[in-house]
Design a protein around this motif. Structure first.
Motif, PDB file in Angstrom:
ATOM      1  N   ARG A 218      32.305  34.900  38.014  1.00 44.26           N
ATOM      2  CA  ARG A 218      33.073  36.013  37.585  1.00 44.26           C
ATOM      3  C   ARG A 218      33.359  36.046  36.002  1.00 44.26           C
TER       4      ARG A 218
ATOM      5  N   TRP B  38      41.680  41.850  33.826  1.00 44.63           N
ATOM      6  CA  TRP B  38      40.295  42.725  34.274  1.00 44.63           C
ATOM      7  C   TRP B  38      39.408  41.652  34.752  1.00 44.63           C
ATOM      8  N   GLU B  39      38.499  42.151  35.534  1.00 41.72           N
ATOM      9  CA  GLU B  39      37.507  41.432  36.330  1.00 41.72           C
ATOM     10  C   GLU B  39      36.255  42.133  36.397  1.00 41.72           C
ATOM     11  N   ARG B  40      35.171  41.404  36.303  1.00 33.86           N
ATOM     12  CA  ARG B  40      33.714  41.896  36.505  1.00 33.86           C
ATOM     13  C   ARG B  40      32.970  40.814  37.566  1.00 33.86           C
TER      14      ARG B  40
ATOM     15  N   ALA C 283      28.149  43.216  39.175  1.00 30.09           N
ATOM     16  CA  ALA C 283      28.991  44.444  38.854  1.00 30.09           C
ATOM     17  C   ALA C 283      28.633  44.932  37.063  1.00 30.09           C
TER      18      ALA C 283
ATOM     19  N   GLU D 138      30.853  47.232  34.980  1.00 30.17           N
ATOM     20  CA  GLU D 138      31.747  47.369  34.416  1.00 30.17           C
ATOM     21  C   GLU D 138      33.045  46.561  34.867  1.00 30.17           C
ATOM     22  N   PHE D 139      33.813  46.315  34.079  1.00 25.65           N
ATOM     23  CA  PHE D 139      35.275  45.780  34.578  1.00 25.65           C
ATOM     24  C   PHE D 139      36.042  46.536  35.340  1.00 25.65           C
TER      25      PHE D 139
END
Length: 436
Positions: A284, A294-296, A300, A302-303
């Motif tokens: 992650r 925020w997380e990506r 993925a 984008e965040f």
């Protein structure tokens, strides 16, 4: 240049020729850092130095004990006026011609940390000036007495000493003495003095009686040392705000053959940070700016902003980084000891230390009975408390080593923990910003 000048250019009466750069590299984490040393003396330095071969005088101390503040090699080099080179303990021992074991023992016994050497001085281009830094004034005083004794016994020097004649010196530092060293082809007039935990050696090679010029030279050097010590402290030492930096951490935890690996890398700028966290097969990327997360997720592009309390993500961010940049937060600033070795790591001048179980006890906040410390290497940026590198391999009860662990482990189990932590881009890492 005479034989004796060649000798004193290198060591300022130590008697060997040394060529030392401003720092030694030691970036291989598995290579043990040199053991620190401590002075064994426990009483204050004497008012005068008692030897059978020297005459000493005692001056009123003009320097408050500001020599005990943190001092970087850059500060010592500034005391030379015209600049010079760094003299590490390792370089001095490696270059000693006649008795390297005695040289190494002197470093350990008197607590020498590092020194600098200059081969000129304003208005005295042939002067040799050497400045040595010790762990405390007791060791510095002992070294000053031993230095003259070594000269008189003729165990220093690449050329035979024909004579050592002491002469009194007035009004320089806390302790001072002078010697005239006669060799076959030259005569060297030297003054050695102590200011707190600093010992300075000054010498002139010239015909005739040079005692008065040598004392004037020593007084000029003493004034420069005092001015440097009582002036503004090193900016790095006084820095209150942590610089931006990047880091990489790998922790491997082995519990009865069951191995878990954590890999965390990222960038920190103030309270903002971005981290890539990999545990097992899960990766992650997290970013926190102004307390917004925020997380990506793995795969993925984008965040995505994390709503609600984001408990899981904040728990991961709490491990980002796993070691604070300020070594004081984990006690590593006290572990580093009074005599660390000097290195250059990724262009940063650092001080290194090899720790033991007692040092680890400071970090974990508990007794380390039953703990086996196989590797414990620490590097801290010189003049600061910033942790640059850490290598640790330790085995023992999980209940003791729990403060080191990134993940939960049954406390009744034995565990082996391997840590490799690196700080890079110190002061040059990009600022962490919210996702675009």
């Amino acid at each position: 240049m005479s034989t004796v000048r060649k000798v004193l250019v290198a060591l300022g009466l130590a008697g060997v020729i040394v060529s030392a750069c401003a720092g030694e590299t030691g970036t291989i984490p598995d290579v043990a850092v040199s053991e620190p040393t401590t002075t064994t003396a426990t009483t204050p330095p004497p008012a005068t130095i008692a030897t059978t071969t020297t005459t000493t005088t005692t001056a009123v101390a003009t320097l408050p004990d500001v020599s005990m503040r943190p001092l970087a090699t850059e500060t010592l080099l500034a005391m030379l006026a015209d600049g010079g080179d760094v003299l590490t303990n390792e370089a001095l021992v490696a270059a000693t011609v006649l008795d390297p074991e005695d040289e190494a023992e002197d470093h350990r016994r008197f607590g020498r940390i590092v020194g600098v050497l200059g081969a000129s001085w304003p208005a005295e281009p042939t002067a040799i000036v050497r400045i040595d830094l010790f762990a405390d004034a007791v060791g510095a005083s002992g070294f000053l007495a031993d230095r003259i004794g070594d000269l008189a016994k003729d165990i220093e020097g690449a050329a035979p000493t024909l004579g050592v004649e002491p002469f009194p010196v007035d009004g320089v530092g806390d302790e001072a003495l002078g010697v005239i060293v006669t060799h076959r082809d030259a005569v060297e007039t030297a003054v050695l003095f102590r200011l707190g935990r600093i010992v300075a050696s000054t010498s002139l090679e010239r015909p005739g009686d040079a005692r008065v010029p040598a004392q004037y030279l020593a007084a000029q050097v003493a004034d420069t040392v005092v001015a440097t010590l009582t002036g503004a402290a090193d900016p790095l030492v006084q820095a209150a705000d942590e610089p931006s930096y990047a880091f990489e951490t790998e922790q491997v935890v082995d519990v009865d053959g069951d191995r878990t690996t954590w890999r965390i890398s990222g960038t920190v700028s103030g309270e903002a940070r971005e981290c890539t966290v990999t545990v097992g097969g899960d990766t992650r990327v997290l970013r926190s700016v102004d307390d917004v997360v925020w997380e990506r997720k793995d795969g993925a592009v984008e965040f995505a902003r994390v709503g609600g309390p984001a408990v899981e993500q904040r728990a991961l961010l709490a491990r980002c980084p796993s070691w604070a940049l300020d070594a004081g937060a984990t006690g590593l600033d006290t572990v580093i000891g009074p005599q660390p070795a000097s290195y250059v790591v990724d262009g940063v001048q650092v001080l290194g230390h090899r720790g033991d179980a007692d040092d680890l006890a400071v970090v974990v906040g508990a007794e380390t009975v039953g703990v086996d410390v196989q590797v414990f290497n620490v590097w801290i940026a010189e003049g600061t408390r910033w942790l640059v590198e850490l290598d640790l391999v330790v085995s023992g009860p999980a209940r003791i080593l729990d403060p080191l662990l990134l993940g939960p482990v049954p406390l009744d189990m034995p565990v082996t923990v391997t840590v490799r932590h690196r700080v890079t881009d110190l002061g040059t890492a990009p600022v962490v910003r919210p996702p675009a």
